[in-house]
Enzyme design. Sequence first.
Site, PDB file in Angstrom:
ATOM      1  N   LYS A   1       0.114  34.066  21.356  1.00 17.50           N
ATOM      2  CA  LYS A   1       1.666  34.210  21.399  1.00 17.50           C
ATOM      3  C   LYS A   1       2.165  35.433  20.980  1.00 17.50           C
ATOM      4  O   LYS A   1       3.249  36.089  21.831  1.00 17.50           O
ATOM      5  CB  LYS A   1       2.163  33.289  20.301  1.00 17.50           C
TER       6      LYS A   1
ATOM      7  N   LYS B   1      -8.967  33.997   6.452  1.00 14.42           N
ATOM      8  CA  LYS B   1      -7.840  34.614   7.424  1.00 14.42           C
ATOM      9  C   LYS B   1      -7.560  35.848   6.932  1.00 14.42           C
ATOM     10  O   LYS B   1      -6.878  36.737   7.596  1.00 14.42           O
ATOM     11  CB  LYS B   1      -6.744  33.725   7.640  1.00 14.42           C
TER      12      LYS B   1
ATOM     13  N   LYS C   1       0.423  32.741   9.801  1.00 16.18           N
ATOM     14  CA  LYS C   1      -0.607  31.772   9.924  1.00 16.18           C
ATOM     15  C   LYS C   1      -0.838  31.062   8.840  1.00 16.18           C
ATOM     16  O   LYS C   1      -0.381  31.499   7.528  1.00 16.18           O
ATOM     17  CB  LYS C   1      -1.869  32.304  10.363  1.00 16.18           C
ATOM     18  N   ARG C   2      -1.460  29.698   8.589  1.00 20.13           N
ATOM     19  CA  ARG C   2      -1.704  29.460   7.331  1.00 20.13           C
ATOM     20  C   ARG C   2      -2.401  30.216   6.146  1.00 20.13           C
ATOM     21  O   ARG C   2      -3.200  31.140   6.926  1.00 20.13           O
ATOM     22  CB  ARG C   2      -2.840  28.067   7.494  1.00 20.13           C
TER      23      ARG C   2
ATOM     24  N   THR D   1      -4.768  30.976  17.766  1.00 22.56           N
ATOM     25  CA  THR D   1      -3.744  30.751  19.096  1.00 22.56           C
ATOM     26  C   THR D   1      -2.464  31.755  19.004  1.00 22.56           C
ATOM     27  O   THR D   1      -1.742  32.162  20.010  1.00 22.56           O
ATOM     28  CB  THR D   1      -3.353  29.353  19.320  1.00 22.56           C
TER      29      THR D   1
ATOM     30  N   HIS E   1     -12.934  22.335  15.981  1.00 20.51           N
ATOM     31  CA  HIS E   1     -12.103  23.407  15.914  1.00 20.51           C
ATOM     32  C   HIS E   1     -12.424  24.178  14.743  1.00 20.51           C
ATOM     33  O   HIS E   1     -11.720  25.029  14.198  1.00 20.51           O
ATOM     34  CB  HIS E   1     -10.610  22.760  15.607  1.00 20.51           C
TER      35      HIS E   1
END
Length: 805
Positions: free
Chosen positions: A646, A540, A534-535, A642, A346
Site C-alpha cells: 500500500k 514486527k 501495523k499491529r 501487505t 498466513h
Amino acid sequence: MFSTKERFKNCFAKRLEMMCGKRLQDSTTLDQYQTLGQMVREHISTNWIRTNEKNRSFQEKQMYYLSIEFLFGQFLGQNLLNLGVRETVKEGLKDLEISLDEIEKAEPDAALGNGGLGRLAACFLDSLATLNLPGNGMGIRYKYGLFEQRIVDGNQVELPEQWLKSGNVWGVRNSDQAIDIQFWGIVHPDTSSDRLEFRHEKAMVITAIPYDIPMIGAHTDTVNTLRLWSAEPSSNYKEYNLLTYKRETEAVSEFLYPDDTYDDGKILRLKQQYFLVSASLQSIVKSYRKAHSTLKDFHEKVAIHINDTHPSLAIPELMRILLDEEKMGWDEAWHITIHTFSYTNHTILSEALEKWPIYLIKPLLPRIYMIINEINEKFCRWVWEQHPGDWNRIENLAVIAHGVVKMAHLAIVGSHSVNGVAKIHSDLLKEKEMNHFYLIFPEKFNNKTNGISHRRWLLKANPELTNLITDAIGEKWKKNPDELINLTPFAYDSSFIEVFQAVKRKRKEDLIRVIKDSTGFVVNSDSIFDVQVKRLHAYKRQLLNVLHIMHLYNHLKEDRSAGLYPQTFIFGAKASPSYYYAKKVIKLIHSVAEIINNDPQVNDKIKVIFLPNYRVSIAEQIFPAADVSEQISTASKEASGTGNMKFMMNGAITLGTLDGANIEILERVGPDNIYTFGLQADEVVSYYEKGGYRSREYYQHDRRIKEVVDQLMNGIFADQPYEFEAIYDSLLDHNDEYFILRDFSTYAEAHKKIQKDYQNKAKWAEKAIINIACSGHFSSDATIERYSEEIWNIKPRDTRIILSP
Ligand code: 26Q
C-alpha cells in the site's frame, strides 16, 4: 437514479424524506449517509438478484471464501467509486450544500478483523466481483468489531467497537435462510439398519441468521455476496433456563477475538469457529441440493477456501454432512472433501499455529471429534504403509497428538492445495515449518503472493495521485494495473515530478491536520514522513524503530549542529489487550514522543507521533502522505505483509528487511529504489538452530546501543522506575529473540542513507515514481486470477448472461 446530477438530487431529497421522515434541511449527516447507502443498494438490486439466480443453478463452479475475519472499513465511498457514480453524487450534493466527504466520514468502519489476514479477505472480495468471478465470502457478523483504542497517559485502553449502533445499511437480514447448529450433547451409534449410523442427541441448538452484504465490482454487473452469520437463540430448542440460553447463544457472535497468540484455548473462540463453518457448509450444501439431486459431483461445482486454520473444522463438517446426512461411504466422501478444500497459511510463528485440546473439542463437538479421529487414524495408517516403522514421521504428521488437535495438520490433510502468501514464506513452509508434509504431499504446496486492491488503496485513498497518473498514461491502468509500469519514463520528467511533489505535499498537509486534531502536535510538511503502521508485535520490531529514534535524540543532544534533515516518525498500532510487552512498547513510544516533541533543542529536527486507533479509514489517510515505509520485521517472521504494498503504491520508499513480500518489492523496483538492511532469513534461522546469539556483546560493544538500552532503565523516558523493565529484559536477559540489537547498526546506516538521499528532491521523487510504476504487480486482481486458475478452477462469468434474465 445516478444517471444525471439532476436526477440524483431529486431522488436523494425524496428518498431522505421517505426514509427519515424529515426535510433535507433538517437532516443529520447520519441520515444522509443512510439514505445514500439505501440508494446504492436499490441501484444494484437487479444485478444482485441476477447474479444470485445465476449462482443458484450451479452450472458454473462457485468459490466460497471462509474467513473468521473480513476487515472492510467503510463501504460507501468504494461502492460509489466502483459504480462509477461518485463524481455525479459529489457534484449533486455540492449543489445541495452537502459534502460527500463528510457523509462518507459518518460511516463507522466495519472492523471485523485484526489486520493483514482480514484486510486481505476484503481486498480479495473486491477483486473477485470486479473480475466477474463467482466467489462469495462467508464470515461472522460480530456485534463488536476490533476494540477501539484510546490512549490514556501513554497507555492503550480498549473500548468496545460499536459499529452497529445505528444499524447497518449494507447487510440484508435473510431470516428465511437461517441454519441450526448443534453443540454439546451425546452421539449414539445406531446399528438398527445394515449401515452404522450416528444420532446426535441432547445437543444445544444455536440458530445462525445470515446478513448478506452486496460485493459490488468495479464497472461490471456482477454483484457477489458476503454472507455474515449472526448467532441467535433457536425457536426449535426448549431450554429450561431461557435467559442463560439466550446469553450463551448471543455470545457466540458478540466479539471478534483480538489476535492473541498468548491466549489460546478459549472455548468461545472454538464455538465461533464451528458456528461459522457449520452455518456456511450447511447453507452451501442446501443451495447446491436445490440444483442437484446428489452430492457426488459437489467438488466439481464448489470450491471452498479456508483462510488460515480458523475455519478448518469445515473439513470434518463437510464429512459429517456427506456421511450422516447424505449417507455416503467414507472413501467417496473423503474424495469429495479433499477436492473441495484449499487452505492458505498466513504465519510461520510456531506459537501461532492453532491447537485445540481434546478435552475442549470432544464434549463441545462430539460428532466432529469422532470424524477428526477417524481422519487421523486413516491418515496415520496410510503414512505407515508408505514408511513402515517410521514412528517419528507419524508423530510429526499426526492430526491428533499429545492431547491436542493440530488444525494446520487437519487443513493440510483435508485440502488439495496449501499455499503461503509470499515466495519466501511458501519456501519456508516447504523447507522448514511444514517440511514433513511437503515430503509426502509435494503436489499440494504452492505460493500465492498477496496483493492489495488498487481501487481501495489508490483510486479511493489517493484521488489526487490517481488523476495525476491518469493524466500521464491514460485510464487503462485502472482496469489493468500492470500498465502502471508505463509511468516509468515520467520518473525522469521534471514537470511530472513537480506535480507529483505537490500531490505528496498536499496529502502530507491533510495528514498534518489529522495529527493536530488527534494528538495536538504540529508537524512540519517539509520533514520526512517516516511511517510504521501495523499491529504491534515483537517480531514486527516497532522497538527497533523507537530505539533508533532515542539514539537520534541522544545524538542531537550531544551535537546540536548534527546535520540532520527534519523527520517525523509516525506510528499506528493496536496491541492485543493481554500482550504486556506490546503495550509497554506503545507506552515507550509515547514517553519518547513526550520528551522529544517538547524539547525545543531537538523538536525542529525530529517529532514522534502516535496516531491512536489505527484502522482502515485512517490508513487511507496515512499511506498517501508517507515518504518512508518501515517494514522492519525480523527476517523470516513476516509471512508477507501487505502494508508494504500500500505504501509502495502511494509512492513511499520501503525501508525493510529481506522478509515477506519486501523481497518481491526489491525484485521489482531494483536495489536503488528500496533500502534494505539486517540479517537475512537463513542467517536468522541458523542462529535459532544454534540457540540464538549473544545480545549482550552488541550491548557492550556499541556505545549507541548501550546508551539507549540503559535509558530504558535509568528513568529519563520513564514515568516510574522499572517501567520498561520487560523490554530491557527481552533485549538482554532473554537474549533478544528478534535480533533488534543485532540489526541496530545496519538499520541506523540505512536511515543515514535515507537522510542523505531525501535531500536530493528530484532523485527521491524518481524513486517514489518508480515504486508506483512497479506496484501494479501487487494488485489483488492479479493474485485472484492466479488463485482462480491454479487453485479454485473458477472462470469469469459472461456478464451478458447476467444482463439478460
Ligand atoms: C488465533 C487464535 C485465537 C485468537 C486469534 C487468533 C488469530 C487471529 C488473527 C491469529 C492470527 C490472526 C491474524 C493473522 C494475520 O493477520 N497474519 C498476517 O496475514 C497477512 C495476510 O496474508 C500477511 O501479510 C502477514 O504477514 C501476516 O502476519
